[in-house]
Design a protein around this motif. Structure first.
Motif, PDB file in Angstrom:
ATOM      1  N   VAL A 252       0.858  -1.333  -0.048  1.00 18.70           N
ATOM      2  CA  VAL A 252      -0.106   0.027   0.183  1.00 18.70           C
ATOM      3  C   VAL A 252       0.747   1.387  -0.086  1.00 18.70           C
ATOM      4  O   VAL A 252       1.922   1.289   0.675  1.00 18.70           O
ATOM      5  CB  VAL A 252      -0.793   0.212   1.407  1.00 18.70           C
ATOM      6  CG1 VAL A 252      -1.678  -1.276   0.957  1.00 18.70           C
ATOM      7  CG2 VAL A 252       0.010   0.288   2.249  1.00 18.70           C
ATOM      8  N   GLU A 253      -0.157   2.167  -0.327  1.00 20.11           N
ATOM      9  CA  GLU A 253       0.546   3.893  -0.260  1.00 20.11           C
ATOM     10  C   GLU A 253       1.577   4.370   1.353  1.00 20.11           C
ATOM     11  O   GLU A 253       2.496   4.579   1.271  1.00 20.11           O
ATOM     12  CB  GLU A 253       0.035   5.050  -0.696  1.00 20.11           C
ATOM     13  CG  GLU A 253       1.200   5.676  -0.394  1.00 20.11           C
ATOM     14  CD  GLU A 253       0.389   7.049  -1.983  1.00 20.11           C
ATOM     15  OE1 GLU A 253       0.042   8.285  -1.657  1.00 20.11           O
ATOM     16  OE2 GLU A 253      -0.398   6.656  -2.889  1.00 20.11           O
ATOM     17  N   GLU A 254       0.628   3.804   2.688  1.00 16.48           N
ATOM     18  CA  GLU A 254       1.193   4.035   3.649  1.00 16.48           C
ATOM     19  C   GLU A 254       0.078   3.712   4.663  1.00 16.48           C
ATOM     20  O   GLU A 254      -1.743   3.417   3.899  1.00 16.48           O
ATOM     21  CB  GLU A 254       1.122   5.527   4.072  1.00 16.48           C
ATOM     22  CG  GLU A 254       0.220   6.352   3.914  1.00 16.48           C
ATOM     23  CD  GLU A 254       0.312   8.173   3.950  1.00 16.48           C
ATOM     24  OE1 GLU A 254       1.455   7.992   3.768  1.00 16.48           O
ATOM     25  OE2 GLU A 254      -0.406   8.218   3.952  1.00 16.48           O
ATOM     26  N   LEU A 255      -0.221   3.351   6.089  1.00 13.90           N
ATOM     27  CA  LEU A 255      -0.844   3.000   6.684  1.00 13.90           C
ATOM     28  C   LEU A 255      -0.801   3.495   7.536  1.00 13.90           C
ATOM     29  O   LEU A 255       0.449   3.992   8.642  1.00 13.90           O
ATOM     30  CB  LEU A 255      -0.575   1.310   7.245  1.00 13.90           C
ATOM     31  CG  LEU A 255      -0.620   0.571   5.858  1.00 13.90           C
ATOM     32  CD1 LEU A 255      -0.563  -0.653   6.453  1.00 13.90           C
ATOM     33  CD2 LEU A 255      -2.760   0.363   5.567  1.00 13.90           C
ATOM     34  N   PRO A 256      -1.521   3.549   8.348  1.00 14.51           N
ATOM     35  CA  PRO A 256      -1.087   4.126   9.938  1.00 14.51           C
ATOM     36  C   PRO A 256      -1.333   3.409  10.917  1.00 14.51           C
ATOM     37  O   PRO A 256      -1.779   1.768  10.504  1.00 14.51           O
ATOM     38  CB  PRO A 256      -3.118   4.951   9.869  1.00 14.51           C
ATOM     39  CG  PRO A 256      -4.048   4.959   8.615  1.00 14.51           C
ATOM     40  CD  PRO A 256      -3.086   4.157   7.886  1.00 14.51           C
ATOM     41  N   LEU A 257      -0.572   3.854  11.827  1.00 14.12           N
ATOM     42  CA  LEU A 257      -0.544   3.031  13.026  1.00 14.12           C
ATOM     43  C   LEU A 257      -1.810   2.273  13.874  1.00 14.12           C
ATOM     44  O   LEU A 257      -2.007   0.497  13.313  1.00 14.12           O
ATOM     45  CB  LEU A 257       0.104   3.882  14.754  1.00 14.12           C
ATOM     46  CG  LEU A 257      -0.275   2.812  16.034  1.00 14.12           C
ATOM     47  CD1 LEU A 257       1.284   1.593  15.248  1.00 14.12           C
ATOM     48  CD2 LEU A 257       0.274   3.612  16.786  1.00 14.12           C
ATOM     49  N   HIS A 258      -3.449   2.637  13.738  1.00 20.22           N
ATOM     50  CA  HIS A 258      -4.575   1.141  14.039  1.00 20.22           C
ATOM     51  C   HIS A 258      -4.491   0.386  13.130  1.00 20.22           C
ATOM     52  O   HIS A 258      -4.767  -0.946  13.489  1.00 20.22           O
ATOM     53  CB  HIS A 258      -5.236   2.296  14.500  1.00 20.22           C
ATOM     54  CG  HIS A 258      -6.134   2.955  13.331  1.00 20.22           C
ATOM     55  ND1 HIS A 258      -7.025   2.231  12.570  1.00 20.22           N
ATOM     56  CD2 HIS A 258      -5.640   4.636  12.774  1.00 20.22           C
ATOM     57  CE1 HIS A 258      -7.282   3.135  12.126  1.00 20.22           C
ATOM     58  NE2 HIS A 258      -6.495   4.555  11.300  1.00 20.22           N
ATOM     59  N   GLU A 259      -4.125   0.906  11.657  1.00 19.87           N
ATOM     60  CA  GLU A 259      -4.324   0.043  10.401  1.00 19.87           C
ATOM     61  C   GLU A 259      -2.959  -1.479  10.163  1.00 19.87           C
ATOM     62  O   GLU A 259      -3.599  -2.323  10.204  1.00 19.87           O
ATOM     63  CB  GLU A 259      -4.625   0.704   9.081  1.00 19.87           C
ATOM     64  CG  GLU A 259      -5.600   1.145   8.613  1.00 19.87           C
ATOM     65  CD  GLU A 259      -5.857   1.635   7.665  1.00 19.87           C
ATOM     66  OE1 GLU A 259      -5.639   0.863   6.899  1.00 19.87           O
ATOM     67  OE2 GLU A 259      -6.688   2.598   7.767  1.00 19.87           O
ATOM     68  N   ILE A 260      -2.610  -1.013  11.295  1.00 24.56           N
ATOM     69  CA  ILE A 260      -0.690  -1.739  11.329  1.00 24.56           C
ATOM     70  C   ILE A 260      -1.747  -2.623  12.159  1.00 24.56           C
ATOM     71  O   ILE A 260      -0.981  -3.615  12.194  1.00 24.56           O
ATOM     72  CB  ILE A 260       0.634  -1.102  11.567  1.00 24.56           C
ATOM     73  CG1 ILE A 260       0.876  -0.725   9.933  1.00 24.56           C
ATOM     74  CG2 ILE A 260       1.669  -2.075  11.443  1.00 24.56           C
ATOM     75  CD1 ILE A 260       2.109   0.598   9.701  1.00 24.56           C
ATOM     76  N   THR A 261      -1.290  -2.145  13.554  1.00 24.27           N
ATOM     77  CA  THR A 261      -1.990  -3.191  14.305  1.00 24.27           C
ATOM     78  C   THR A 261      -3.151  -4.074  14.524  1.00 24.27           C
ATOM     79  O   THR A 261      -2.297  -5.306  14.692  1.00 24.27           O
ATOM     80  CB  THR A 261      -2.293  -1.901  15.816  1.00 24.27           C
ATOM     81  OG1 THR A 261      -1.227  -1.193  15.653  1.00 24.27           O
ATOM     82  CG2 THR A 261      -1.894  -2.274  17.057  1.00 24.27           C
ATOM     83  N   VAL A 262      -4.032  -3.959  14.147  1.00 23.79           N
ATOM     84  CA  VAL A 262      -4.526  -4.934  13.785  1.00 23.79           C
ATOM     85  C   VAL A 262      -4.701  -6.459  13.568  1.00 23.79           C
ATOM     86  O   VAL A 262      -4.964  -7.056  13.499  1.00 23.79           O
ATOM     87  CB  VAL A 262      -6.123  -4.163  13.014  1.00 23.79           C
ATOM     88  CG1 VAL A 262      -7.002  -3.551  13.688  1.00 23.79           C
ATOM     89  CG2 VAL A 262      -5.756  -4.279  11.462  1.00 23.79           C
ATOM     90  N   HIS A 263      -3.238  -6.384  12.939  1.00 27.56           N
ATOM     91  CA  HIS A 263      -3.055  -7.378  11.962  1.00 27.56           C
ATOM     92  C   HIS A 263      -1.893  -8.154  12.917  1.00 27.56           C
ATOM     93  O   HIS A 263      -1.298  -9.291  12.913  1.00 27.56           O
ATOM     94  CB  HIS A 263      -1.848  -7.224  10.800  1.00 27.56           C
ATOM     95  CG  HIS A 263      -3.147  -6.805   9.767  1.00 27.56           C
ATOM     96  ND1 HIS A 263      -3.684  -7.358   8.994  1.00 27.56           N
ATOM     97  CD2 HIS A 263      -2.878  -5.258   9.355  1.00 27.56           C
ATOM     98  CE1 HIS A 263      -4.177  -6.672   8.064  1.00 27.56           C
ATOM     99  NE2 HIS A 263      -3.903  -5.142   7.851  1.00 27.56           N
TER     100      HIS A 263
END
Length: 108
Positions: free
Chosen positions: A29-40
């Motif tokens: 992806v182009e970029e991700l916020p912390l909360h979207e990374i954390t859910v993984h």
């Protein structure tokens, strides 16, 4: 101590499977916020933030603030060092396989 020696080693940064997974996610992806990374991951935001800080110290991710949110994106340039190192051994093994094939042909 100069700025380069203070930066985290790229090999150390990619040694951890969690950080490799984060890099892979950011590559897609182009970029991700912390909360979207954390859910993984099965860890809290603080732990994921620590992994991102290590990647940032190695210049593998770039962070930018948008309001209260920090968004992360991949900077793949430092990975070139790893690719160059691995490619040397790729050539090494190709040569070994060629020699092995020649020996096997001679024994036929």
């Amino acid at each position: 101590m100069n700025e380069k020696s203070q930066a985290r080693d790229v090999y150390e940064a990619v040694a951890d499977p969690t950080r490799r997974k984060i890099l892979q996610m950011l590559a897609d992806v182009e970029e991700l916020p912390l909360h979207e990374i954390t859910v993984h991951f099965q860890m809290g935001r603080t732990a994921v933030s620590k992994h991102l800080a290590i990647l940032k110290d190695a210049d593998l991710v770039i962070a930018r603030r948008i309001g209260r949110e920090t968004r992360y994106r991949l900077n793949a340039t430092p990975l070139r060092e790893i690719q160059d190192w691995v490619s040397y051994y790729e050539g090494f093994w190709k040569q070994r396989i060629i020699k092995l094939n020649l020996l096997l042909e001679e024994e036929k």
